[in-house]
Write a protein that holds these residues in place. Structure first.
Motif, PDB file in Angstrom:
ATOM      1  N   THR A  32      11.753   8.719  -4.915  1.00 11.00           N
ATOM      2  CA  THR A  32      12.263   9.162  -3.608  1.00 11.00           C
ATOM      3  C   THR A  32      13.402   8.280  -3.139  1.00 11.00           C
ATOM      4  O   THR A  32      14.368   8.752  -2.559  1.00 11.00           O
ATOM      5  N   HIS A  33      13.264   6.961  -3.346  1.00 11.69           N
ATOM      6  CA  HIS A  33      14.316   6.015  -2.959  1.00 11.69           C
ATOM      7  C   HIS A  33      14.034   4.695  -3.664  1.00 11.69           C
ATOM      8  O   HIS A  33      12.992   4.547  -4.313  1.00 11.69           O
ATOM      9  N   ALA A  34      14.975   3.752  -3.539  1.00 16.90           N
ATOM     10  CA  ALA A  34      14.912   2.576  -4.416  1.00 16.90           C
ATOM     11  C   ALA A  34      14.485   1.298  -3.698  1.00 16.90           C
ATOM     12  O   ALA A  34      14.832   0.199  -4.123  1.00 16.90           O
ATOM     13  N   GLY A  49       8.141  10.237   0.801  1.00 15.42           N
ATOM     14  CA  GLY A  49       8.524   8.829   0.810  1.00 15.42           C
ATOM     15  C   GLY A  49       8.491   8.258   2.212  1.00 15.42           C
ATOM     16  O   GLY A  49       7.542   8.501   2.970  1.00 15.42           O
ATOM     17  N   ASP A  50       9.530   7.493   2.566  1.00 17.80           N
ATOM     18  CA  ASP A  50       9.549   6.826   3.869  1.00 17.80           C
ATOM     19  C   ASP A  50      10.391   7.558   4.906  1.00 17.80           C
ATOM     20  O   ASP A  50      10.951   6.948   5.819  1.00 17.80           O
ATOM     21  N   VAL A  51      10.507   8.889   4.775  1.00 19.51           N
ATOM     22  CA  VAL A  51      11.236   9.657   5.788  1.00 19.51           C
ATOM     23  C   VAL A  51      10.367   9.839   7.031  1.00 19.51           C
ATOM     24  O   VAL A  51      10.793   9.584   8.158  1.00 19.51           O
ATOM     25  N   ILE A  68      11.828  -1.642  -2.997  1.00 18.49           N
ATOM     26  CA  ILE A  68      11.001  -2.329  -3.984  1.00 18.49           C
ATOM     27  C   ILE A  68       9.591  -1.758  -4.101  1.00 18.49           C
ATOM     28  O   ILE A  68       9.052  -1.615  -5.203  1.00 18.49           O
ATOM     29  N   ASP A  69       8.978  -1.392  -2.964  1.00 20.26           N
ATOM     30  CA  ASP A  69       7.590  -0.920  -3.018  1.00 20.26           C
ATOM     31  C   ASP A  69       7.481   0.474  -3.659  1.00 20.26           C
ATOM     32  O   ASP A  69       6.405   0.879  -4.089  1.00 20.26           O
ATOM     33  N   HIS A  70       8.596   1.177  -3.749  1.00 17.44           N
ATOM     34  CA  HIS A  70       8.615   2.517  -4.356  1.00 17.44           C
ATOM     35  C   HIS A  70       9.138   2.496  -5.795  1.00 17.44           C
ATOM     36  O   HIS A  70       8.679   3.265  -6.633  1.00 17.44           O
ATOM     37  N   ALA A  71      10.128   1.635  -6.055  1.00 16.32           N
ATOM     38  CA  ALA A  71      10.829   1.674  -7.347  1.00 16.32           C
ATOM     39  C   ALA A  71      10.606   0.432  -8.192  1.00 16.32           C
ATOM     40  O   ALA A  71      11.091   0.359  -9.316  1.00 16.32           O
ATOM     41  N   GLY A 127       5.032   7.872   2.308  1.00 19.03           N
ATOM     42  CA  GLY A 127       5.074   6.680   1.474  1.00 19.03           C
ATOM     43  C   GLY A 127       3.993   5.670   1.817  1.00 19.03           C
ATOM     44  O   GLY A 127       3.662   4.811   0.997  1.00 19.03           O
ATOM     45  N   HIS A 128       3.467   5.763   3.017  1.00 15.55           N
ATOM     46  CA  HIS A 128       2.432   4.831   3.464  1.00 15.55           C
ATOM     47  C   HIS A 128       1.513   5.565   4.438  1.00 15.55           C
ATOM     48  O   HIS A 128       1.980   6.356   5.241  1.00 15.55           O
ATOM     49  N   GLY A 129       0.218   5.278   4.352  1.00 13.41           N
ATOM     50  CA  GLY A 129      -0.723   5.837   5.318  1.00 13.41           C
ATOM     51  C   GLY A 129      -1.173   7.244   4.973  1.00 13.41           C
ATOM     52  O   GLY A 129      -0.877   7.766   3.896  1.00 13.41           O
ATOM     53  N   GLN A 179       0.833  -1.217   0.000  1.00 18.26           N
ATOM     54  CA  GLN A 179       0.000   0.000   0.000  1.00 18.26           C
ATOM     55  C   GLN A 179       0.862   1.258   0.000  1.00 18.26           C
ATOM     56  O   GLN A 179       0.688   2.165   0.832  1.00 18.26           O
ATOM     57  N   GLN A 180       1.780   1.280  -0.939  1.00 15.75           N
ATOM     58  CA  GLN A 180       2.699   2.420  -1.049  1.00 15.75           C
ATOM     59  C   GLN A 180       2.010   3.553  -1.810  1.00 15.75           C
ATOM     60  O   GLN A 180       1.409   3.323  -2.863  1.00 15.75           O
ATOM     61  N   ASN A 181       2.089   4.754  -1.277  1.00 19.48           N
ATOM     62  CA  ASN A 181       1.422   5.913  -1.878  1.00 19.48           C
ATOM     63  C   ASN A 181       2.200   6.438  -3.091  1.00 19.48           C
ATOM     64  O   ASN A 181       3.105   7.247  -2.957  1.00 19.48           O
TER      65      ASN A 181
HETATM   66 ZN   LIG Z   1       7.918   2.187   1.601  1.00 22.07          ZN
END
Ligand SMILES: [Zn+2]
Ligand SMILES: [Zn+2]
Length: 212
Positions: free
Chosen positions: A56-58, A151-153, A60-63, A192-194, A13-15
């Protein structure tokens, strides 16, 4: 004016966000981790021309869908920062480990650095390098609409994990307090999530970075 629409993709469920300029109807997709058919259908539904992939970063769920989407639509891949080269190299292993469809490696058309800008149509976003979750993590700031794609920051009520190889907790805290907070309390961030939140709300109530 800049617009965006966010679609949760993959089992994580990556945004993934589609961002576009309403003068030119040119669009970029941020973090196409997977579910490419849904993303492309949404782009078409909105009447947009997809022009670029921004990362944003690499992880798997993002890239994960990047290589395939870039090839399918002949799109340039913008970002992340070179610090994530090893995560790009590891995409095939990441997809196997997490049960994703096989992901391809790719070579970014353009790596990003702190202080860079990215442009879509007549709209410009600012790039900040925010290492900690991964060494090459970047965020995209759109001050014209008080939004940041982080992202996931940072998440609503939480922060990114730092227990992966290359993660660094103190670096992540510094990225949040020195590079996100100056964007202003009113800034709405798309994590990145939520759900979305504002930096002001997180500064008041986030247990990991509140009162910083
Ligand atoms: Zn993520
Ligand atoms: Zn991640």
């Amino acid at each position: 004016m800049l617009h965006y629409r966010t679609l949760p993709v993959t089992a994580f469920q990556q945004n993934s966000s589609i961002v576009w300029c309403d003068e030119t109807m040119d669009a970029a997709v941020i973090d196409p981790g997977g579910d490419l058919d849904a993303l492309v259908a949404e782009v078409q539904h909105l009447g947009l021309q997809l022009k670029a992939i921004w990362l944003t970063h690499a992880h798997i769920d993002h890239a994960g869908g990047t290589g395939e989407l870039a090839e399918r639509l002949s799109l340039p891949i913008i970002g992340p920062h070179t610090g994530d080269q090893y995560w790009i190299n590891a995409l095939p292993q990441q997809s196997a480990m997490f049960g994703f469809p096989p992901a391809r490696q790719f070579t970014p058309t353009r790596w990003l650095q702190d202080g860079d800008t990215v442009t879509i149509g007549r709209e410009t976003l600012h790039v900040r390098h925010c290492p900690g979750h991964t060494p090459g993590h970047v965020v995209f700031h759109a001050p014209q609409i008080d939004r940041a794609f982080v992202g996931d920051v940072l998440f609503a009520g939480s922060i990114g994990r730092t227990d992966f190889p290359g993660g660094n907790h103190q670096q992540l805290i510094d990225s949040i307090t020195q590079r996100l907070w100056p964007m202003g309390d009113q800034t709405v961030f798309i994590p990145g999530h939520g759900p979305e939140s504002t930096f002001g709300r997180e500064r008041r109530s986030n247990p990991y970075v509140g009162n910083t």
